[in-house]
Write an enzyme that holds these catalytic residues in place. Structure first.
Site, PDB file in Angstrom:
ATOM      1  N   ASP A  93     -10.011  -5.144   1.995  1.00  9.14           N
ATOM      2  CA  ASP A  93      -8.686  -5.675   1.700  1.00  9.14           C
ATOM      3  C   ASP A  93      -8.286  -5.169   0.312  1.00  9.14           C
ATOM      4  O   ASP A  93      -8.959  -5.462  -0.679  1.00  9.14           O
ATOM      5  CB  ASP A  93      -8.757  -7.209   1.732  1.00  9.14           C
ATOM      6  CG  ASP A  93      -7.440  -7.851   1.349  1.00  9.14           C
ATOM      7  OD1 ASP A  93      -6.414  -7.382   1.846  1.00  9.14           O
ATOM      8  OD2 ASP A  93      -7.438  -8.801   0.556  1.00  9.14           O
TER       9      ASP A  93
ATOM     10  N   THR B 285      -1.673  -4.472   1.654  1.00  4.22           N
ATOM     11  CA  THR B 285      -1.983  -4.372   0.217  1.00  4.22           C
ATOM     12  C   THR B 285      -2.616  -3.026  -0.126  1.00  4.22           C
ATOM     13  O   THR B 285      -2.500  -2.560  -1.249  1.00  4.22           O
ATOM     14  CB  THR B 285      -2.949  -5.507  -0.198  1.00  4.22           C
ATOM     15  OG1 THR B 285      -4.011  -5.573   0.753  1.00  4.22           O
ATOM     16  CG2 THR B 285      -2.243  -6.832  -0.247  1.00  4.22           C
TER      17      THR B 285
ATOM     18  N   ASP C 277      -4.788 -12.933   6.025  1.00  2.30           N
ATOM     19  CA  ASP C 277      -3.868 -11.815   6.256  1.00  2.30           C
ATOM     20  C   ASP C 277      -3.134 -11.971   7.584  1.00  2.30           C
ATOM     21  O   ASP C 277      -1.934 -11.710   7.668  1.00  2.30           O
ATOM     22  CB  ASP C 277      -4.628 -10.473   6.242  1.00  2.30           C
ATOM     23  CG  ASP C 277      -4.867  -9.979   4.820  1.00  2.30           C
ATOM     24  OD1 ASP C 277      -4.610 -10.771   3.908  1.00  2.30           O
ATOM     25  OD2 ASP C 277      -5.306  -8.839   4.628  1.00  2.30           O
TER      26      ASP C 277
END
Length: 536
Positions: free
Chosen positions: A68, A101, A402
């Site tokens: 991530d 991201t 997420d």
């Protein structure tokens, strides 16, 4: 004559100092761009379903395994001020959209690369900056013309979006379990007709070691990760009346540190008797209000509940859960429809919440307390995440967050676009076409911006082990023929209609990524000097 020579020499010095001054901003700009690109390159390999994971070791020895983008950058030690801007950028994307991201930082790196080439051609940074701003606005317009509208009752599409988000995570093999949980959790805490946003605080995530990610479940009610404090008391209560108290059931302490010297046994006996009577009085009041499940807020100053109190509560058949965190109080009250009780005098029946069942359940090596069948529940849910070890548990938590954010994006803006690099290539082509209608330097900048967008499909192909140049070229050709949803199918290693593969994403993720990346690159281009302050 010597005077002229001296004057000439002086003039030479002046021009040289001017030249140096002009050189410095350029160097600073290139230094900033290089630092930004270095950060983008560091996490570029984590993009997409075939992206690699990073193992991050913190200073205290804690290890995190994740891909991530926001998590990687948050834990990275970044020293260069311009590189820190990219860390802030991924944080901003995490807050705004929750997903994408990694993409946003990779895009920013590509835009920086494009602007470095434009600067090398002698184009002024302000001109580049303004052209990029206009290109980002134009990109949003183009993206909005490509969307598929979505209705929140279309569960299938919501599941596809959540799965697409989860497929690039470490726990991707569990996406068939986690995506329905994410969709149901969001749908339960909002009214699908009127909702414009989702407060993710209404979805509480409880992590419990043991089992596997497959054992993760959605609970309409409450879960406490601590076990009941039953000194021989009940561990299961039906038709429960639940009270949440913020006071302590233990002997009071004086405000100051002092000592009481007891000279003989009768005085000692009296102290103990008083203590007993004081605690019994509190417990009787609790029982009188009809409460049979007691939640006790964590106390810092003294024990929230003493052994003697536990003994009395067990005799009265009251189930006790202690150490309810202060920040959870609001969530507990909202879920149970009860009110926190700050003193025993206010312990009234109308402040209690009701539930069908409160029971202690075995979970892995420990126990948890579940409260279900709440009479008039607030719009809240709890997700109990299980995992065989701490690393998997943490990553499952991040991945689920997420997926929840993706569904939140769809509630905010009810529109979907294809994934797999399709929107970026389409944007690139459309911006190139639009650039041909412009004149002068702006056309040049627009082209550079359009080309920079191709970094996403390029990286996706590269990470999937395909030939990036051949793949992106073929993708361009397919889009030029009018196949707007042609994207990189990572599983088959070919280019297919990505909608048939159910790879979709909310438009908000892509729009936000392009706008935020362009904004950050503009800020970096505008900087022409870095001034270090002296510490006081």
């Amino acid at each position: 004559m010597p005077q002229v020579g001296a004057y000439g020499g002086g003039g030479d010095n002046v021009s040289r100092s001017e030249y140096k001054d002009k050189d410095k901003p350029t160097q600073i700009r290139y230094s900033n761009i290089t630092a930004g690109k270095a950060v983008a390159d560091a996490i570029r390999t984590s993009l997409g379903p075939r992206g690699m994971d990073k193992m991050i070791q913190a200073a205290n020895g804690d290890v995190t395994i994740t891909n991530d983008g926001a998590t990687i950058l948050k834990q990275m030690q970044v020293l260069h001020p311009a590189a820190k801007m990219l860390v802030e950028l991924s944080k901003a994307q995490d807050i705004e959209a929750g997903d994408g991201t990694t993409s946003v930082v990779v895009l920013a790196g590509s835009f920086l690369d494009a602007s470095a080439n434009l600067l090398a051609r002698g184009i002024h940074p302000t001109v580049i900056s303004e052209a990029f701003q206009r290109a980002a606005v134009k990109s949003t317009e183009i993206l909005e013309s490509m969307v598929t509208p979505l209705d929140l009752s279309d569960r299938e599409s919501l599941l596809k979006s959540a799965s697409t988000s989860l497929n690039s995570k470490v726990v991707s093999q569990y996406s068939s379990i986690l995506s329905p949980i994410a969709v149901d959790a969001v749908m339960k805490v909002i009214d699908p007709i009127t909702a414009k946003n989702v407060d993710l605080k209404d979805i509480k995530i409880v992590k419990k070691l043991g089992g596997t990610v497959e054992d993760t479940e959605l609970i309409e009610g409450l879960v406490f990760s601590s076990k009941t404090l039953s000194a021989g008391g009940p561990t299961k209560v039906e038709k429960a009346k639940v009270g949440l108290i913020q006071f302590c059931i233990s002997p009071p302490k004086t405000d100051m540190d002092n000592q009481v010297i007891v000279s003989d046994y009768t005085q000692m006996d009296r102290v103990l008797r008083e203590e007993r009577a004081y605690i019994l009085e509190i417990v009787k009041k609790i029982k009188k209000a009809g409460c049979n499940v007691l939640l006790i807020q964590k106390s810092i100053l003294r024990d929230a509940v003493s052994d003697l109190a536990l003994h009395f509560l067990a005799k009265m058949k009251i189930l006790v859960v202690k150490d309810v965190e202060r920040e959870d109080v609001e969530f507990v009250c909202k879920t149970l429809g009860c009110r926190p009780i700050a003193s025993v005098d206010h312990f009234l029946p109308e402040y209690l919440g009701t539930a069908e069942l409160v029971e202690e359940v075995q979970a892995g090596s420990g126990k948890i307390v579940k409260i279900t069948g709440i009479a008039n529940p607030g719009q809240t849910v709890t997700v109990l995440i299980r995992g065989s070890n701490k690393l998997v548990l943490e990553e499952a938590d991040r991945s689920l967050h997420d997926a929840l954010c993706v569904i939140r994006c769809l509630v905010k803006k009810r529109a979907l676009i294809a994934g797999g690099g399709a929107p970026e290539i389409e944007l690139s082509l459309k911006l190139m076409e639009y650039a041909n209608t412009l004149t002068g330097i702006e056309q040049y900048c627009f082209r550079a911006f359009a080309e920079a967008l191709e970094v996403i499909p390029f990286t996706l192909a590269e990470n999937a082990g395909l030939n990036p140049i051949a793949t992106v070229t073929e993708l361009r050709t397919r889009h030029a023929r009018g196949e707007r949803t042609a994207g990189i199918n990572v599983r088959k290693g070919a280019i297919t209609n990505i909608l048939e593969e159910s790879v979709v994403q909310p438009i908000l993720v892509t729009v936000s990524a392009i706008n935020l990346a362009a904004e950050t690159v503009r800020s970096i281009l505008k900087i022409d000097d870095i001034v270090n302050c002296v510490r006081n």
